[in-house]
Design a protein around this motif. Structure first.
Motif, PDB file in Angstrom:
ATOM      1  N   ALA A  98      -9.430  -2.053  -4.545  1.00  0.00           N
ATOM      2  CA  ALA A  98      -8.305  -1.992  -5.490  1.00  0.00           C
ATOM      3  C   ALA A  98      -7.946  -0.543  -5.789  1.00  0.00           C
ATOM      4  O   ALA A  98      -6.764  -0.182  -5.894  1.00  0.00           O
ATOM      5  CB  ALA A  98      -8.655  -2.736  -6.777  1.00  0.00           C
ATOM      6  N   GLY A  99      -8.977   0.307  -5.927  1.00  0.00           N
ATOM      7  CA  GLY A  99      -8.736   1.724  -6.190  1.00  0.00           C
ATOM      8  C   GLY A  99      -7.958   2.381  -5.060  1.00  0.00           C
ATOM      9  O   GLY A  99      -7.035   3.163  -5.296  1.00  0.00           O
ATOM     10  N   LEU A 100      -8.314   2.036  -3.814  1.00  0.00           N
ATOM     11  CA  LEU A 100      -7.617   2.603  -2.661  1.00  0.00           C
ATOM     12  C   LEU A 100      -6.157   2.132  -2.615  1.00  0.00           C
ATOM     13  O   LEU A 100      -5.248   2.921  -2.349  1.00  0.00           O
ATOM     14  CB  LEU A 100      -8.340   2.195  -1.374  1.00  0.00           C
ATOM     15  CG  LEU A 100      -9.718   2.823  -1.141  1.00  0.00           C
ATOM     16  CD1 LEU A 100     -10.381   2.198   0.080  1.00  0.00           C
ATOM     17  CD2 LEU A 100      -9.594   4.335  -0.956  1.00  0.00           C
ATOM     18  N   VAL A 101      -5.950   0.841  -2.890  1.00  0.00           N
ATOM     19  CA  VAL A 101      -4.590   0.292  -2.871  1.00  0.00           C
ATOM     20  C   VAL A 101      -3.728   0.963  -3.934  1.00  0.00           C
ATOM     21  O   VAL A 101      -2.602   1.410  -3.662  1.00  0.00           O
ATOM     22  CB  VAL A 101      -4.622  -1.233  -3.091  1.00  0.00           C
ATOM     23  CG1 VAL A 101      -3.203  -1.780  -3.290  1.00  0.00           C
ATOM     24  CG2 VAL A 101      -5.283  -1.931  -1.900  1.00  0.00           C
ATOM     25  N   PHE A 102      -4.259   1.048  -5.159  1.00  0.00           N
ATOM     26  CA  PHE A 102      -3.475   1.650  -6.239  1.00  0.00           C
ATOM     27  C   PHE A 102      -3.281   3.150  -6.030  1.00  0.00           C
ATOM     28  O   PHE A 102      -2.275   3.716  -6.451  1.00  0.00           O
ATOM     29  CB  PHE A 102      -4.138   1.378  -7.590  1.00  0.00           C
ATOM     30  CG  PHE A 102      -3.998  -0.044  -8.043  1.00  0.00           C
ATOM     31  CD1 PHE A 102      -2.750  -0.607  -8.223  1.00  0.00           C
ATOM     32  CD2 PHE A 102      -5.119  -0.832  -8.265  1.00  0.00           C
ATOM     33  CE1 PHE A 102      -2.600  -1.917  -8.637  1.00  0.00           C
ATOM     34  CE2 PHE A 102      -4.989  -2.146  -8.675  1.00  0.00           C
ATOM     35  CZ  PHE A 102      -3.729  -2.694  -8.859  1.00  0.00           C
TER      36      PHE A 102
END
Length: 303
Positions: free
Chosen positions: A222-226
């Protein structure tokens, strides 16, 4: 009374030759504040097949089951763990023992259906198992803690030293040949359920954070996507600024800040749950303490 059912059952198994005359029913008192221990002691005095242990204080269902298994492993060929509320079909033990003689070291007692449950209970319970599997926890669907385990498996399982226990997810990790026996679960014979939705949710959380790191990996993903969305947003903002299209956007800015703030707090909460588990594990506190027994170790022998 469930104790009478268990006593009659073990006598029947002995008569059929499915169990040794040295077999015992071990009742585990999880630090009850009522007269449970007195009842166990009374049964042990009047019934040679009954023994009991008492924990020094209430340590929870999983620790109580573990205490009984670890206490019995040196004296038995197999153990069968079962709750005392009378819901699990004790006649499934016959098939469990037959499967053991066929070569299976672990036999799981699995509910054949949940027709006796209300819709909400059935929905949450089935979601519980599916969610655990989705999070990488290996569990047998609709299996709780009714199972046969050989002493060979218990000896290996004794090396699992974690404090945060989720037995239905830990036993499959030991390996060895396993199978399932299906049975219809009955209504409770006594007492009330100690696993409402809140405790089931807590048990699921314990199982996931004790046996899987998938939630942390999801946080990373999720951190990478955001992060990619954030970079795209920065590029877009710079382009719009250069082109002179900047328009005051208090509402959109506030929404973005709140959204990412929520994601960050959720991520910190998940990571904090794992840190809390580490905190408890590194203390190496005993998982159970047996304060009393109805027997001496010399009174029990393994054939």
């Amino acid at each position: 009374m469930t104790s009478t059912l268990f006593i009659d059952k073990i006598k029947r198994l002995v008569e059929l030759g499915s169990a040794s005359d040295k077999s015992r029913i071990m009742f585990v008192n999880d630090g009850s504040s009522d007269s449970t221990w007195d009842i166990i002691c009374s049964l042990a005095e009047s019934e040679p097949y009954v023994i009991g242990i008492s924990q020094s204080r209430n340590r929870g269902h999983q620790n109580a089951v573990l205490a009984g298994l670890m206490e019995a492993k040196s004296y038995c060929d197999v153990t069968i763990s079962i709750d005392c509320d009378g819901q699990d079909d004790i006649n499934a033990m016959d098939e469990m023992l037959r499967q053991y003689r066929e070569g299976y070291e672990i036999v799981y007692g699995v509910r054949s259906s949940r027709d006796t449950d209300r819709f909400f209970k059935r929905f949450t319970a089935e979601t519980f198992y599916k969610f655990l599997n989705a999070m990488g926890v290996e569990v047998v669907f609709n299996h709780a803690d009714y199972r046969l385990i050989s002493s060979r498996v218990l000896e290996e399982f004794a090396d699992f030293g974690e404090v945060n226990l989720f037995l239905r997810g830990m036993i499959p990790l030991v390996g060895f040949e396993s199978t399932s026996v299906y049975y219809a679960r009955k209504e409770r014979m006594a007492g009330e359920s100690h696993y409402p939705f809140s405790k089931m949710l807590s048990l699921a959380l314990d199982g996931i954070t004790s046996l899987s790191i998938r939630p942390i990996r999801l946080v990373l993903l999720a951190g990478l996507v955001f992060a990619m969305f954030s970079i795209a947003g920065i590029v877009w903002a710079i382009v719009q600024s250069v082109r002179g299209y900047v328009v005051p956007g208090w509402a959109s800015t506030t929404c973005i800040i709140c959204f990412f703030g929520g994601i960050q707090l959720l991520s910190l909460g998940i990571i904090g749950e794992y840190i809390g588990k580490i905190y408890l594990e590194v203390k190496h506190r005993p998982r159970y303490i047996i304060s009393e027994r109805t027997y001496n170790s010399s009174d029990i022998t393994k054939e």
